[in-house]
Design an enzyme around this catalytic site. Structure first.
Site, PDB file in Angstrom:
ATOM      1  CB  SER B  12      -1.337  -0.056   0.887  1.00  0.00           C
ATOM      2  OG  SER B  12      -1.588   1.263   1.297  1.00  0.00           O
ATOM      3  CG  HIS B  39      -4.049  -0.865  -0.813  1.00  0.00           C
ATOM      4  ND1 HIS B  39      -4.093  -0.901   0.542  1.00  0.00           N
ATOM      5  CD2 HIS B  39      -4.507  -2.060  -1.295  1.00  0.00           C
ATOM      6  CE1 HIS B  39      -4.459  -1.568   1.092  1.00  0.00           C
ATOM      7  NE2 HIS B  39      -4.794  -2.645  -0.406  1.00  0.00           N
ATOM      8  CG  ASP B 132      -6.190  -5.368   2.485  1.00  0.00           C
ATOM      9  OD1 ASP B 132      -7.060  -5.909   2.440  1.00  0.00           O
ATOM     10  OD2 ASP B 132      -6.039  -4.892   1.219  1.00  0.00           O
TER      11      ASP B 132
END
Ligand SMILES: C[S@@+](CC[C@H](N)C(=O)[O-])C[C@H]1O[C@@H](n2cnc3c(N)ncnc32)[C@H](O)[C@@H]1O
Lengths: 278, 196
Positions: B12, B39, B132
């Protein structure tokens, strides 16, 4: 046989059971997503395995209805992929203009955002009054929402931005009235839209369409079902009719790849060719 | 034959730089597919593959739905879609809502990869400012897969690797510079069998 094999077997039986009992056919959906959604429902309901779930499914209709919502992924947006709508205006609208009366089918319309986006576009292009839009989905809860035309106000900012980027010609606020927590689409957008229940896996053709949109639905199907559905679209289109898919879907690997021509390749807009050519 | 059959990576905030470091250490002959969720902002365009391609000897492309997963190719999840792996080792895409506020989500990729590759999978979590991947690493571990996590000390954002380390018994925690070379070594060693 390990537990994954057993689980796959249970899944197969469960999809069979759903089909026999309720008529919904998920047997030819892409497995990973179906399995993941069912698994998460199982965890939420604190069930031990798919077989336990199957029992509940058969005896408890309301449980099936909940699972149906899990399996039909309804996420949608107004003017999703603005460049697609731009391409519609530029390359598809001129074709539609040639017809005195236009028929459009939105297959897998979910809660209607895509359909109302089309209605706005047609209005701005002066074609709405001569158009009949058929909007279908297998999910009746989603269809009901679509008919009501009521949307969460929280999404308005994104939709307005999408609308502007898609080549919108007015103020987006012309098309809805804002209330406390929701917006209601303008009545004039609804008058030529017919929402109805239709399952692409089990139901038949819809006749003589000039334009069919089926976006972000085929990604959930396996190749066989994709082929069936594209065949259905082929048979539902009039000669030279146009088919639009989602931005990550394509006809390249379809059985029907030679039955369609590219109109705008990057936006997945295709034209039906004469059947002799297939 | 390699014991391992695929690598999945979740990253991310700070991920593009971290991915560049890892991928640039891998040779053209790296024998496995590498599948990445990075992401991105929901409405960003899909330039990530091009950006990373400059750093990699391996071919990098965005994953297409139904595409057959091939060795020695790096696949990136398209922006705004979840990327799933089918048990027949093809890709599926989904537009279901964000998972852990993310679409694509690392959990969705890892969860489905764990079922498709079982113990033949290497999972990797790099820098990121959320958690996540937490559920996903547990699923990989449950199926006997191998986990490599970026040392949070060397991560631009440390919460994602920290959360992964807390969630599952990971096999290796490494500074970002050592991950690529270690991965290569691990995969080469695994030609002899699963006992690594
Ligand atoms: C992700 S939504 C797509 C909505 C919209 N077309 C868009 O792109 O924003 C997918 C829709 O397909 C519908 N669907 C799935 N399987 C179907 C089937 N067999 N027949 C009709 N609709 C189906 C779902 O109920 C859901 O509303």
């Amino acid at each position: 046989m390990d537990d994954i094999d057993n689980q796959n077997l249970e899944l197969q039986l469960m999809l069979e059971a759903i089909h026999l009992k309720y008529g919904y056919d998920f047997r030819n959906y892409a497995k990973a997503s179906v399995k993941r959604r069912i698994q998460h429902r199982m965890t939420k309901e604190k069930m031990a395995n798919f077989s336990e779930m199957q029992h509940k499914l058969l005896y408890d209709v309301s449980f099936f209805e909940r699972l149906l919502l899990d399996l039909s992924i309804n996420v949608t947006e107004m003017f999703r992929d603005p460049t697609f709508y731009m391409a519609l205006r530029k390359f598809v609208i001129p074709e539609l203009r040639k017809h005195p009366f236009i028929k459009i089918w939105h297959a897998g319309c979910s809660t209607g955002e895509e359909v109302y986006s089309m209605a706005i576009l047609l209005k701005e292009e002066g074609l709405y009054d001569q158009t009949q839009i058929y909007a279908t989905d297998m999910n009746e809860v989603a269809l009901k929402k679509a008919k009501d035309g009521i949307f969460d106000i929280g999404k308005l900012k994104q939709y307005t931005k999408n609308y502007q980027k898609s080549g919108g010609q007015s103020a987006f606020s012309d098309y809805y009235s804002a209330h406390y927590e929701h917006v209601v689409v303008d009545k004039s957008l609804k008058k030529n839209i017919l929402f109805s229940d239709h399952n692409l896996a089990t139901d038949g053709v819809f006749g003589e369409m000039n334009l069919i949109l089926c976006r972000n639905v085929l990604i959930y199907f396996n190749r066989d079902l994709q082929n069936r559905v594209v065949g259905l679209f082929y048979d539902s289109l009039c000669p030279d009719g146009i088919l639009c898919l989602g931005s990550k879907e394509s006809l390249s690997f379809s059985k029907y790849t030679n039955a369609f021509d590219d109109v705008v390749k990057e936006e997945k807009i295709y034209r039906r060719l004469d059947s002799e050519l297939i | 034959m390699n014991w391992f059959q695929a690598v999945v990576i979740g990253a991310s905030a700070g991920g593009i730089k971290a991915l560049s470091t890892v991928l640039s250490a891998l040779p053209k002959e790296f024998p496995l597919p590498i599948i990445i969720v990075q992401h991105l902002y929901p409405h960003s365009s899909s330039r990530l593959a091009q950006i990373l391609q400059k750093q990699s000897h391996l071919k990098i492309k965005e994953a297409d739905e139904k595409e057959v997963i091939k060795n020695s190719v790096i696949y990136i999840a398209p922006p705004n879609y979840h990327l799933l792996i089918e048990e027949d080792r093809t890709f599926s895409l989904s537009v279901e809502g964000p998972v852990n506020y993310s679409r694509p989500s690392v959990d969705v990729l890892f969860e489905t990869a764990a079922l498709a590759y079982k113990s033949r999978l290497i999972g990797m979590i790099l820098t990121g400012a959320n958690n996540d991947g937490n559920f996903g690493v547990k699923q990989i571990k449950r199926r006997g897969g191998y986990l490599i996590i970026q040392d949070p000390e060397t991560a631009e954002a440390d919460s994602m690797p920290k959360a992964a380390i807390a969630a599952a018994k990971v096999n290796k925690i490494l500074p970002i510079k050592q991950i690529g070379p270690y991965l290569l070594q691990l995969v080469n060693r695994s030609k002899k069998g699963p006992n690594i």
